[in-house]
Design an enzyme around this catalytic site. Sequence first.
Site, PDB file in Angstrom:
ATOM      1  CD  GLU A  60      97.847   4.181  94.268  1.00  0.00           C
ATOM      2  OE1 GLU A  60      98.453   3.131  94.306  1.00  0.00           O
ATOM      3  OE2 GLU A  60      97.839   5.023  93.371  1.00  0.00           O
ATOM      4  CG  HIS A  69     101.492   4.667  76.419  1.00  0.00           C
ATOM      5  ND1 HIS A  69     101.882   5.821  76.947  1.00  0.00           N
ATOM      6  CD2 HIS A  69     100.562   4.075  77.424  1.00  0.00           C
ATOM      7  CE1 HIS A  69     100.908   6.161  77.974  1.00  0.00           C
ATOM      8  NE2 HIS A  69     100.262   4.997  78.084  1.00  0.00           N
ATOM      9  CG  ASN A  88     106.093   8.632  87.681  1.00  0.00           C
ATOM     10  OD1 ASN A  88     107.189   9.497  87.685  1.00  0.00           O
ATOM     11  ND2 ASN A  88     105.081   9.113  87.652  1.00  0.00           N
ATOM     12  CB  CYS A  96      98.230   4.782  88.097  1.00  0.00           C
ATOM     13  SG  CYS A  96      98.754   3.941  86.806  1.00  0.00           S
TER      14      CYS A  96
HETATM   15  S1  SF4 Z   1      95.800   1.253  85.158  1.00  0.00           S
HETATM   16 FE1  SF4 Z   1      95.160  -0.364  83.896  1.00  0.00          FE
HETATM   17  S2  SF4 Z   1      94.867   0.607  81.999  1.00  0.00           S
HETATM   18 FE2  SF4 Z   1      95.961   2.208  83.334  1.00  0.00          FE
HETATM   19  S3  SF4 Z   1      98.078   2.132  82.686  1.00  0.00           S
HETATM   20 FE3  SF4 Z   1      97.608   0.706  84.306  1.00  0.00          FE
HETATM   21  S4  SF4 Z   1      97.159  -1.263  83.678  1.00  0.00           S
HETATM   22 FE4  SF4 Z   1      96.806  -0.013  81.991  1.00  0.00          FE
END
Ligand code: SF4
Length: 343
Positions: free
Chosen positions: A90, A217, A291, A334
């Site tokens: 992505e 966080h 999100n 993500c």
């Molecule tokens: S991509 Fe990996 S390091 Fe980043 S928030 Fe997601 S689990 Fe955590």
Amino acid sequence: MKDIKGLLPNDLCNFVISLGEPAYRGDQIFSWIHKHGVCSFQDMKNLPLTFREELERTSYITCLNVRSKDKGRKGTVKYLLETHDNNAVEAVRMKYGYGVTACLSTQIGCKMACSFCASGMSGFIRNLTASEITDEALRIREDLIQDNINIRNIVLMGVGEPLDNYEASIQALRIFNSKEGLGISFRRMTISTCGLIPGIKRLAEEGIPVTLSVSLHAATDDIRQKLMPINRQYPIKQLMNAAAYFQERTGRRVTFEYALIRDINDSDSDAYRLVDLLQKRSGHVNLIPLNPVIGKGYIRSTSTRINKFRNILKAASIPVTVRRGLGLDVNAACGQLRRRYCR
Ligand code: SF4
């Protein structure tokens, strides 16, 4: 076979010299690939035909296949790209007032298993190569060339932990910085980390003035390790010391990302604990309205709560911004798009 998209201009010049060609041919190839986005040696019209054939015998140009593009509001576009071994990657293009930002992935999946994130849900598959990371940006740029727009900022904040794929991530940033290619200043590049302390220290010594963004966080180890298992290995105090070391060595301000999750880390007490943690340090806090990921059970904080949290930080003179929710309508948390594709 040499994967030449992941080579810096000097290395490419050395490679063409090893094939018996003059060094300037390396610059020509670099410019075709990184400035003009060319994916085939046959399109490099200023190279002799016999040399193009020699290149085809000895090397290849990594090009990701664009599987889909999801357009969201406010100019956000999420790209789902496909690797040669059928893995999904992505990348997101975002339009801010000050130009286009490319948010890139560095791994396929992620080992870090943060509990609010979609990326770790399908596990870790492999690291992306420098050429694959580079090509994410080139696929985005392909859509900008006709309007003569360049990518202004690069953020390694997509799927994966960049410091867990250190060499390839840094190599890609050096390639983006090359004046023969996209020529993006290191100061406009950001590396995000969940808190891998050895990687932060290594980056501090790397000699490239990128911005470090630490996904914090939570302001206590208790809360943070529920959200981010990496906190067991690298607790908050050590992480803050590593961030301070980075700042000291590079002179670059560190950004702390804080995703606001309803009833988990968004109370007034959480905000005051964050103030205590940051008050004697310089650094910028980026509050992120969560999100939400289906199946995780976490809910975004209300706008009233987000404002209250921000005001507590502001009152303590801690620089704070609230990130614009550019991605919600395009699965931009993500790992969300990749999961949809992989199901
Ligand atoms: S991509 Fe990996 S390091 Fe980043 S928030 Fe997601 S689990 Fe955590």
